[in-house]
Design an enzyme around this catalytic site. Structure first.
Site, short mmCIF file in Angstrom:
data_model
loop_
_atom_site.label_atom_id
_atom_site.label_comp_id
_atom_site.label_asym_id
_atom_site.label_seq_id
_atom_site.Cartn_x
_atom_site.Cartn_y
_atom_site.Cartn_z
N HIS A 71 -5.62 -0.12 8.48
CA HIS A 71 -5.89 -1.50 8.09
C HIS A 71 -7.37 -1.80 8.17
CE1 HIS A 71 -4.96 -1.38 12.41
NE2 HIS A 71 -5.87 -2.33 12.55
N GLY A 72 -7.74 -2.86 7.47
CA GLY A 72 -9.13 -3.27 7.47
C GLY A 72 -9.25 -4.70 7.00
#
Length: 156
Positions: A71-72
């Site tokens: 994720h980011g």
């Protein structure tokens, strides 16, 4: 504002790839970001990929039991979006338990969606902890089957 974050609202069959083609951690990250980009969910694929890789450098998102939840955060993404997939063969992901990965969920959102982001990560984590459900997702033969399993699990 609704409290629950439903994964089948963040994910569409077009954002699920069964099987994923990448044979390495970096290839898989790039493939999932490209899937979001190709569907118009991410405009700046390079920036999003850099954000996901930067997060991955802090600590592997290979959470164990063959699952990774990379994720980011990127302000080039207007809302929380997700892509997912299943690899044909296990792929080394520097997972926390040392096991290779087959099941992947990529989550990307803007900085101001931190609450939703955490809720979605938590929901994915809870769902994939169920052995039977995780195994059924890994065995999915198509994006539609993957989505149907997800919808069924969320209805519980």
């Amino acid at each position: 504002m609704r409290l629950a974050v439903l994964l089948n609202e963040l994910l569409t069959p077009e954002r699920v790839r069964v099987p994923l083609r990448g044979g390495s951690k970096q290839d898989l990250l790039q493939e999932l970001v490209a899937l979001l980009h190709d569907q118009g969910a991410v405009a700046d694929a390079e920036g999003v990929l850099a954000s996901v890789r930067q997060r991955e450098e802090l600590l592997s998102t290979g959470v164990g039991s063959g699952v990774a939840i990379p994720h980011g955060k990127s302000n080039s993404v207007p809302e929380l979006v997700m892509a997912a997939g299943v690899t044909r063969e296990p792929v080394d992901f520097d997972s926390l338990d040392g096991q290779p990965v087959r099941l992947m969920f990529l989550l990307v959102g803007p900085e101001n969606a931190a609450g939703q982001h955490v809720k979605a990560l938590s929901r994915i984590s809870r769902m994939v902890r169920r052995d039977g459900f995780r195994e059924r997702l890994v065995a999915a033969q198509s994006a539609d089957e993957f989505m149907a399993l997800l919808a069924e699990a969320e209805a519980l």
